[in-house]
Design a protein around this motif. Sequence first.
Motif, short mmCIF file in Angstrom:
data_model
loop_
_atom_site.label_atom_id
_atom_site.label_comp_id
_atom_site.label_asym_id
_atom_site.label_seq_id
_atom_site.Cartn_x
_atom_site.Cartn_y
_atom_site.Cartn_z
N GLY A 120 91.05 10.93 6.47
CA GLY A 120 90.43 12.24 6.36
C GLY A 120 89.81 12.43 4.99
N PRO A 121 89.30 13.63 4.69
CA PRO A 121 88.70 13.89 3.38
C PRO A 121 89.65 13.54 2.24
CG PRO A 121 88.34 15.75 4.87
CD PRO A 121 89.26 14.81 5.57
N PHE A 122 89.08 12.98 1.18
CA PHE A 122 89.83 12.59 -0.01
C PHE A 122 90.94 11.58 0.30
CE2 PHE A 122 88.21 16.90 -0.80
CZ PHE A 122 87.39 16.65 -1.88
N SER A 123 90.74 10.80 1.36
CA SER A 123 91.67 9.72 1.73
C SER A 123 93.09 10.23 1.94
CB SER A 123 91.60 8.59 0.70
OG SER A 123 90.30 8.01 0.74
N HIS A 124 94.05 9.81 1.10
CA HIS A 124 95.46 10.12 1.35
C HIS A 124 95.86 11.55 0.98
CE1 HIS A 124 96.73 6.05 2.40
NE2 HIS A 124 95.90 5.63 1.47
N VAL A 125 95.05 12.22 0.16
CA VAL A 125 95.47 13.48 -0.45
C VAL A 125 95.86 14.54 0.59
CG1 VAL A 125 94.83 15.33 -2.04
CG2 VAL A 125 94.00 13.00 -2.43
N LEU A 126 95.08 14.63 1.66
CA LEU A 126 95.27 15.75 2.60
C LEU A 126 95.99 15.34 3.88
CD1 LEU A 126 91.82 17.51 2.14
CD2 LEU A 126 93.98 17.97 0.99
N GLU A 127 96.70 14.20 3.83
CA GLU A 127 97.32 13.69 5.06
C GLU A 127 98.35 14.63 5.66
OE1 GLU A 127 98.71 9.68 4.78
OE2 GLU A 127 96.73 8.88 5.21
N ASP A 128 98.94 15.51 4.85
CA ASP A 128 99.93 16.42 5.42
C ASP A 128 99.52 17.88 5.18
OD1 ASP A 128 102.30 16.64 6.91
OD2 ASP A 128 103.43 17.21 5.13
N THR A 129 98.22 18.11 5.02
CA THR A 129 97.74 19.47 4.77
C THR A 129 96.90 19.97 5.94
OG1 THR A 129 97.70 19.00 2.40
CG2 THR A 129 96.49 20.95 3.13
N LEU A 130 95.84 19.23 6.28
CA LEU A 130 95.00 19.62 7.41
C LEU A 130 95.60 19.20 8.74
CD1 LEU A 130 91.45 18.79 5.97
CD2 LEU A 130 92.55 21.02 6.13
N ASP A 152 89.32 26.52 -10.26
CA ASP A 152 90.03 25.41 -10.92
C ASP A 152 89.46 24.07 -10.49
OD1 ASP A 152 91.69 27.20 -12.21
OD2 ASP A 152 93.45 26.82 -10.95
N MET A 153 89.28 23.92 -9.18
CA MET A 153 88.78 22.65 -8.64
C MET A 153 87.37 22.35 -9.14
SD MET A 153 90.91 20.97 -6.71
CE MET A 153 89.71 19.81 -6.09
N LEU A 154 86.49 23.35 -9.04
CA LEU A 154 85.08 23.12 -9.37
C LEU A 154 84.86 22.94 -10.88
CD1 LEU A 154 83.61 25.75 -6.91
CD2 LEU A 154 83.19 23.28 -6.79
N ASP A 155 85.64 23.65 -11.68
CA ASP A 155 85.44 23.61 -13.13
C ASP A 155 86.40 22.66 -13.85
OD1 ASP A 155 83.59 25.51 -12.55
OD2 ASP A 155 84.66 27.20 -13.44
N TRP A 210 84.16 20.43 -0.45
CA TRP A 210 83.44 20.85 -1.66
C TRP A 210 82.55 22.05 -1.39
CZ3 TRP A 210 85.22 19.62 -6.11
CH2 TRP A 210 85.78 18.36 -6.37
N SER A 211 81.85 22.05 -0.25
CA SER A 211 80.96 23.19 0.04
C SER A 211 81.76 24.46 0.28
CB SER A 211 80.05 22.88 1.24
OG SER A 211 80.82 22.57 2.38
N ALA A 212 82.94 24.32 0.91
CA ALA A 212 83.80 25.49 1.12
C ALA A 212 84.26 26.06 -0.22
CB ALA A 212 85.00 25.12 1.98
N MET A 213 84.62 25.18 -1.15
CA MET A 213 85.09 25.62 -2.47
C MET A 213 84.07 26.51 -3.16
SD MET A 213 86.64 22.36 -4.42
CE MET A 213 87.32 21.10 -3.37
N LYS A 214 82.78 26.14 -3.03
CA LYS A 214 81.74 26.89 -3.73
C LYS A 214 81.65 28.32 -3.20
CE LYS A 214 78.52 23.52 -3.49
NZ LYS A 214 77.23 22.88 -3.74
N ALA A 215 81.97 28.50 -1.93
CA ALA A 215 82.00 29.85 -1.36
C ALA A 215 83.32 30.55 -1.74
CB ALA A 215 81.85 29.79 0.15
N TRP A 216 84.41 29.81 -1.71
CA TRP A 216 85.74 30.40 -1.99
C TRP A 216 85.87 30.87 -3.43
CZ3 TRP A 216 89.15 26.10 0.73
CH2 TRP A 216 88.90 26.15 2.11
N LYS A 217 85.10 30.29 -4.31
CA LYS A 217 85.11 30.70 -5.72
C LYS A 217 84.81 32.20 -5.86
CE LYS A 217 82.90 29.51 -10.15
NZ LYS A 217 81.95 28.59 -10.83
N HIS A 218 84.04 32.73 -4.89
CA HIS A 218 83.63 34.14 -4.94
C HIS A 218 84.40 35.00 -3.94
CE1 HIS A 218 80.35 32.75 -7.48
NE2 HIS A 218 80.09 31.84 -6.58
N HIS A 219 85.48 34.46 -3.35
CA HIS A 219 86.25 35.20 -2.35
C HIS A 219 87.03 36.35 -3.00
CE1 HIS A 219 89.00 35.98 1.02
NE2 HIS A 219 88.12 35.33 1.77
#
Length: 407
Positions: A99-109, A308-311, A288-297
């Motif tokens: 999945g996205p970012f290889s192993h990082v999100l294996e138990d998240t999504l 934090d992620m983007l900057d 990444w595209s979701a993050m750019k929108a979430w920055k303004h949530h």
Amino acid sequence: MNNPKIINDPVFGFIKIPRGLLYGIVEHPLFQRLNRINQLGLASVVYPGARHTRFQHSLGAFHLMTEAVRSLQEKGNFIFDSEAEAVEAAILMHDIGHGPFSHVLEDTLIHGISHEDISLLMMEEINKCFNGQLNLAISIFKGDYPKNFLHQLISNQLDMDRLDYLRRDSFYTGVTEGNIGSARIIKMLNVIDDSLVVEHKGIYSLENYLTTRRLMYWQVYLHRTCVAYEKVLVNMLNRAKDLIRKGQEVFASPALNYFLSNEVDAEWFAQHPEALSYYGELDDSDIWSAMKAWKHHDDKILSTLATDMLDRRIFKVEVHEEPIPKERIEALKRNISQNMGIAYEDADYMISQNTISKDMYNVDDDSIAILYKDGTIRDISEASELLNVQLLSKKIRKYYLCYQRFE
């Protein structure tokens, strides 16, 4: 006969992919998707050159497999052309379920299903496109085929997957100590009683390989800054999930929204055919595209984590030799709650504690058989004069505490 497709790889030089089934796999949309998934997840936060993809790694592992098959055949090990093509197809697709970012999100999504299981589901899907031509490749991948050594080339202590990723990750991170003698190891491979062995002449390359792998894990894969950055990502996605399930509007691509809105596990994949289709559309760019929108949530926690992620504002990280006291966690949560003006229980999103343990060599599971000239076979733990297998076998346990910084 059609000329093979030639790809110029910075690690191994020219890689030849025969036209037909193997090149058909490379052209398949599920394989092309690997171009959009970083091999090392977020490691580029420490090693800016580590931007290589699962696509490049899969081609590299395929190249090593062709070399290994040729080397074994030259030593008199009988491998049919159909078996050679099948094991090469299997290694091409071995990581297709990441999945996205290889192993990082294996138990998240997703939960309760490994990327290997999803790789198998995707192989079955691709197999339909090729009218069953991948039956043998799938059988070898699963370990069902009578020639066990072919499966060992895909999944073993010395498989082509590991031989490629250590070389490749070393190259792109610039951690030159990680450069292993993969060509030498492959040349020393042989088969005895349907199992892979390494001829004694290759023992020094093996010693280097085992110590190198240990170094790469602590210096690259489990680097404290990489771990802390990954925790920001995981906590951010968990917050987005919780908001969506409480009925709040959170921007996401259709594929990402599907996994944020549903509790997707092995049973879910079995009962919902669309799950695999959505998973096949999911890659790093969705996040990444979701993050750019979430920055303004409007939600302060989600917007802070996305920023934090983007900057590149990474969680502060402490590495401890002993478990972290409960009082320390509670004090941190109170501090975060006050600083951000959020509820005490919501401060969990701004903190993460993990126990990371790793042993590089397990005598029970990871034995490497060394073949001597007189035909005797000994495990590397007995054969090596230099290797301290006791030290390599020792499980190192570290306690990571990561939390939002305010300075």
